[in-house]
Design a protein around this motif. Structure first.
Motif, PDB file in Angstrom:
ATOM      1  N   SER A  75      57.315  28.963  30.862  1.00  0.00           N
ATOM      2  CA  SER A  75      56.005  28.897  30.216  1.00  0.00           C
ATOM      3  C   SER A  75      55.086  27.983  31.013  1.00  0.00           C
ATOM      4  CB  SER A  75      56.132  28.404  28.770  1.00  0.00           C
ATOM      5  OG  SER A  75      56.887  27.204  28.709  1.00  0.00           O
ATOM      6  N   TYR A  76      53.798  28.270  30.944  1.00  0.00           N
ATOM      7  CA  TYR A  76      52.803  27.547  31.728  1.00  0.00           C
ATOM      8  C   TYR A  76      51.505  27.472  30.942  1.00  0.00           C
ATOM      9  CZ  TYR A  76      49.174  27.057  35.389  1.00  0.00           C
ATOM     10  OH  TYR A  76      48.082  26.672  36.122  1.00  0.00           O
ATOM     11  N   VAL A  77      50.940  26.254  30.861  1.00  0.00           N
ATOM     12  CA  VAL A  77      49.642  26.036  30.231  1.00  0.00           C
ATOM     13  C   VAL A  77      48.718  25.365  31.233  1.00  0.00           C
ATOM     14  CG1 VAL A  77      48.357  24.896  28.386  1.00  0.00           C
ATOM     15  CG2 VAL A  77      50.627  25.814  27.927  1.00  0.00           C
ATOM     16  N   ALA A  78      47.524  25.921  31.418  1.00  0.00           N
ATOM     17  CA  ALA A  78      46.513  25.364  32.306  1.00  0.00           C
ATOM     18  C   ALA A  78      45.342  24.862  31.473  1.00  0.00           C
ATOM     19  CB  ALA A  78      46.027  26.426  33.296  1.00  0.00           C
ATOM     20  N   ILE A  79      44.881  23.635  31.762  1.00  0.00           N
ATOM     21  CA  ILE A  79      43.702  23.130  31.065  1.00  0.00           C
ATOM     22  C   ILE A  79      42.716  22.582  32.096  1.00  0.00           C
ATOM     23  CG2 ILE A  79      45.081  22.590  29.038  1.00  0.00           C
ATOM     24  CD1 ILE A  79      44.769  19.653  29.621  1.00  0.00           C
ATOM     25  N   GLY A  80      41.423  22.641  31.728  1.00  0.00           N
ATOM     26  CA  GLY A  80      40.414  22.157  32.662  1.00  0.00           C
ATOM     27  C   GLY A  80      39.062  22.801  32.430  1.00  0.00           C
ATOM     28  N   ASP A  81      38.305  22.934  33.523  1.00  0.00           N
ATOM     29  CA  ASP A  81      36.943  23.448  33.476  1.00  0.00           C
ATOM     30  C   ASP A  81      36.844  24.758  34.260  1.00  0.00           C
ATOM     31  OD1 ASP A  81      36.972  22.556  36.161  1.00  0.00           O
ATOM     32  OD2 ASP A  81      36.112  20.626  35.605  1.00  0.00           O
ATOM     33  N   SER A  82      35.692  25.007  34.885  1.00  0.00           N
ATOM     34  CA  SER A  82      35.473  26.285  35.560  1.00  0.00           C
ATOM     35  C   SER A  82      36.444  26.518  36.713  1.00  0.00           C
ATOM     36  CB  SER A  82      34.037  26.360  36.089  1.00  0.00           C
ATOM     37  OG  SER A  82      33.769  25.269  36.969  1.00  0.00           O
ATOM     38  N   PHE A  83      36.879  25.451  37.358  1.00  0.00           N
ATOM     39  CA  PHE A  83      37.825  25.570  38.463  1.00  0.00           C
ATOM     40  C   PHE A  83      39.111  26.246  37.991  1.00  0.00           C
ATOM     41  CE2 PHE A  83      41.340  23.327  40.799  1.00  0.00           C
ATOM     42  CZ  PHE A  83      41.177  23.971  42.017  1.00  0.00           C
ATOM     43  N   THR A  84      39.618  25.841  36.835  1.00  0.00           N
ATOM     44  CA  THR A  84      40.854  26.414  36.298  1.00  0.00           C
ATOM     45  C   THR A  84      40.594  27.723  35.567  1.00  0.00           C
ATOM     46  OG1 THR A  84      41.822  24.196  36.132  1.00  0.00           O
ATOM     47  CG2 THR A  84      42.839  25.920  34.818  1.00  0.00           C
ATOM     48  N   GLU A  85      39.386  27.894  35.037  1.00  0.00           N
ATOM     49  CA  GLU A  85      39.041  29.179  34.428  1.00  0.00           C
ATOM     50  C   GLU A  85      39.033  30.291  35.477  1.00  0.00           C
ATOM     51  OE1 GLU A  85      35.330  31.369  32.101  1.00  0.00           O
ATOM     52  OE2 GLU A  85      35.320  29.172  32.295  1.00  0.00           O
ATOM     53  N   GLY A  86      38.687  29.936  36.716  1.00  0.00           N
ATOM     54  CA  GLY A  86      38.753  30.925  37.784  1.00  0.00           C
ATOM     55  C   GLY A  86      37.436  31.306  38.411  1.00  0.00           C
ATOM     56  N   MET A  87      36.349  30.679  38.048  1.00  0.00           N
ATOM     57  CA  MET A  87      35.086  30.966  38.698  1.00  0.00           C
ATOM     58  C   MET A  87      35.173  30.521  40.169  1.00  0.00           C
ATOM     59  SD  MET A  87      32.474  29.709  35.675  1.00  0.00           S
ATOM     60  CE  MET A  87      30.996  30.308  36.514  1.00  0.00           C
ATOM     61  N   SER A  88      34.751  31.349  41.134  1.00  0.00           N
ATOM     62  CA  SER A  88      34.097  32.627  41.023  1.00  0.00           C
ATOM     63  C   SER A  88      34.945  33.717  41.695  1.00  0.00           C
ATOM     64  CB  SER A  88      32.732  32.574  41.688  1.00  0.00           C
ATOM     65  OG  SER A  88      31.826  31.788  40.937  1.00  0.00           O
ATOM     66  N   ASP A  89      36.196  33.793  41.278  1.00  0.00           N
ATOM     67  CA  ASP A  89      37.096  34.846  41.744  1.00  0.00           C
ATOM     68  C   ASP A  89      36.871  36.057  40.844  1.00  0.00           C
ATOM     69  OD1 ASP A  89      39.112  36.400  42.733  1.00  0.00           O
ATOM     70  OD2 ASP A  89      40.758  35.134  42.035  1.00  0.00           O
ATOM     71  N   LEU A  90      35.805  36.803  41.168  1.00  0.00           N
ATOM     72  CA  LEU A  90      35.311  37.854  40.289  1.00  0.00           C
ATOM     73  C   LEU A  90      36.099  39.142  40.447  1.00  0.00           C
ATOM     74  CD1 LEU A  90      32.991  38.420  38.254  1.00  0.00           C
ATOM     75  CD2 LEU A  90      31.659  39.279  40.199  1.00  0.00           C
ATOM     76  N   LEU A  91      36.493  39.735  39.309  1.00  0.00           N
ATOM     77  CA  LEU A  91      37.179  41.016  39.301  1.00  0.00           C
ATOM     78  C   LEU A  91      36.178  42.141  39.050  1.00  0.00           C
ATOM     79  CD1 LEU A  91      40.336  39.999  37.212  1.00  0.00           C
ATOM     80  CD2 LEU A  91      40.140  40.208  39.705  1.00  0.00           C
ATOM     81  N   THR A  92      36.616  43.364  39.233  1.00  0.00           N
ATOM     82  CA  THR A  92      35.704  44.509  39.108  1.00  0.00           C
ATOM     83  C   THR A  92      35.182  44.698  37.690  1.00  0.00           C
ATOM     84  OG1 THR A  92      37.621  45.967  38.809  1.00  0.00           O
ATOM     85  CG2 THR A  92      36.736  45.732  41.043  1.00  0.00           C
ATOM     86  N   ASP A  93      35.916  44.199  36.677  1.00  0.00           N
ATOM     87  CA  ASP A  93      35.467  44.350  35.297  1.00  0.00           C
ATOM     88  C   ASP A  93      34.524  43.235  34.867  1.00  0.00           C
ATOM     89  OD1 ASP A  93      37.137  42.194  35.040  1.00  0.00           O
ATOM     90  OD2 ASP A  93      38.479  43.111  33.563  1.00  0.00           O
ATOM     91  N   GLY A  94      34.166  42.338  35.798  1.00  0.00           N
ATOM     92  CA  GLY A  94      33.248  41.253  35.491  1.00  0.00           C
ATOM     93  C   GLY A  94      33.910  39.975  35.028  1.00  0.00           C
ATOM     94  N   SER A  95      35.219  39.991  34.853  1.00  0.00           N
ATOM     95  CA  SER A  95      35.935  38.784  34.448  1.00  0.00           C
ATOM     96  C   SER A  95      36.359  37.988  35.680  1.00  0.00           C
ATOM     97  CB  SER A  95      37.160  39.149  33.608  1.00  0.00           C
ATOM     98  OG  SER A  95      38.097  39.882  34.394  1.00  0.00           O
ATOM     99  N   TYR A  96      36.816  36.775  35.441  1.00  0.00           N
ATOM    100  CA  TYR A  96      37.287  35.917  36.521  1.00  0.00           C
ATOM    101  C   TYR A  96      38.811  35.812  36.490  1.00  0.00           C
ATOM    102  CZ  TYR A  96      32.439  34.435  37.104  1.00  0.00           C
ATOM    103  OH  TYR A  96      31.089  34.419  37.337  1.00  0.00           O
ATOM    104  N   ARG A  97      39.401  35.783  37.678  1.00  0.00           N
ATOM    105  CA  ARG A  97      40.851  35.616  37.797  1.00  0.00           C
ATOM    106  C   ARG A  97      41.130  34.147  38.121  1.00  0.00           C
ATOM    107  NH1 ARG A  97      43.638  39.170  42.341  1.00  0.00           N
ATOM    108  NH2 ARG A  97      42.034  38.022  43.491  1.00  0.00           N
ATOM    109  N   GLY A  98      41.211  33.772  39.357  1.00  0.00           N
ATOM    110  CA  GLY A  98      41.370  32.379  39.735  1.00  0.00           C
ATOM    111  C   GLY A  98      42.801  31.975  40.012  1.00  0.00           C
ATOM    112  N   TRP A  99      42.937  30.771  40.555  1.00  0.00           N
ATOM    113  CA  TRP A  99      44.232  30.291  41.035  1.00  0.00           C
ATOM    114  C   TRP A  99      45.276  30.185  39.922  1.00  0.00           C
ATOM    115  CZ3 TRP A  99      46.430  25.985  38.991  1.00  0.00           C
ATOM    116  CH2 TRP A  99      45.595  25.088  38.306  1.00  0.00           C
ATOM    117  N   ALA A 100      44.880  29.788  38.717  1.00  0.00           N
ATOM    118  CA  ALA A 100      45.858  29.628  37.639  1.00  0.00           C
ATOM    119  C   ALA A 100      46.462  30.973  37.247  1.00  0.00           C
ATOM    120  CB  ALA A 100      45.217  28.942  36.439  1.00  0.00           C
ATOM    121  N   ASP A 101      45.638  32.017  37.186  1.00  0.00           N
ATOM    122  CA  ASP A 101      46.158  33.359  36.896  1.00  0.00           C
ATOM    123  C   ASP A 101      47.072  33.836  38.021  1.00  0.00           C
ATOM    124  OD1 ASP A 101      44.563  33.227  34.670  1.00  0.00           O
ATOM    125  OD2 ASP A 101      43.452  35.067  35.072  1.00  0.00           O
TER     126      ASP A 101
END
Length: 266
Positions: A9-35
């Protein structure tokens, strides 16, 4: 740290860096390093689960929300993360604070310490980071505060047995080509390298050299640079200033990226 540890199990907490901005996917969502890291850990876990050595499902939560200050991360995310009791927790925060014109470093460090003290006893591995920064005037203005924050992170890690991933010292992550047009967030390649850095810090075999430098840049002409500066100011800088002046955040009213510690499907 145990080499090549299997996490369930893995839990990530933080701000936009951990949310994944700006690793943009084709559906408009963000992926990012944590994903990206979660996907690797899930794949490794699947192999181990097939051997009957670990629980069947790898679970992942990402509580990060863009724009959050360290106090908000502590108050809104750290309690929930601690209650989840995950094997692995990553905590990255404080950079939004230190880059603001007014910042009480004593408060920032104290709140970060509060989060670490809450999280460290609840997980097998706690990962902290020296955040990356794009080379330029903003970095130089914020460098003294950033270095003070990173020094505090190092001391907390030593005291609580956490792992520190030093992204700030990696020259390649200061390269403008690793950053999105907003000049505040990593692009897809930058996030891929961060995922690789954390993967290696957890004791797993390297899949690539995340510190490898890019080829020498080809400097664009003045019209192209001027156009890029104007787009940056119009699309990113002015909205950011507007939010600061009105006390708003890009994360206001936004729910966590992945609020529950739930099975992660590859």
């Amino acid at each position: 740290m145990q080499t090549n540890a299997i996490h369930s199990s893995y839990v990530a907490i933080g701000d936009s860096f951990t949310e994944g901005m700006s690793d943009l996917l084709t559906d408009g969502s963000y992926r990012g390093w944590a994903d990206l890291l979660a996907a690797r850990l899930a794949a490794l876990h699947r192999v181990a689960a097939g051997d009957g050595g670990v629980p069947a499902a790898f679970r992942y939560a990402n509580l990060a929300v863009r724009g959050k200050l360290i106090g908000q991360i502590v108050d809104e995310q750290s309690h929930a993360a601690a209650a989840m009791g995950a094997d692995l927790v990553t905590l990255v925060g404080g950079l939004n604070d230190v880059l603001r014109p007014r910042c009480d470093m004593g408060v920032v460090c104290a709140r970060l310490e509060e989060a670490v003290e809450r999280l460290a006893p609840t997980c097998r591995h706690l990962v902290l980071m020296r955040s990356p920064a794009r080379r330029g005037p903003l970095l130089e203005r914020g460098r003294p505060r950033m270095e003070a924050l990173f020094g505090h992170i190092d001391r907390l890690a030593e005291r609580h047995g956490a792992v520190v991933v030093d992204l700030f010292s990696a020259e390649v992550l200061g390269d403008a080509r690793m950053w999105a047009e907003d000049r505040l967030h990593l692009n897809a390649e930058g996030h891929r390298r961060v995922a690789e850095a954390v993967w290696q810090a957890l004791g797993h075999p390297a899949e690539s050299d995340w510190t490898e430098l890019l080829p020498p840049p080809v400097r664009p002409g003045w019209p192209a640079r001027r156009g890029a500066d104007l787009r940056f100011a119009r699309q990113h800088l002015m909205p950011w200033i507007g939010r600061r002046l009105t006390g708003r955040s890009s994360g206001d009213g936004r729910p966590p990226k992945r609020a529950e510690l739930s099975p992660y499907e590859l």
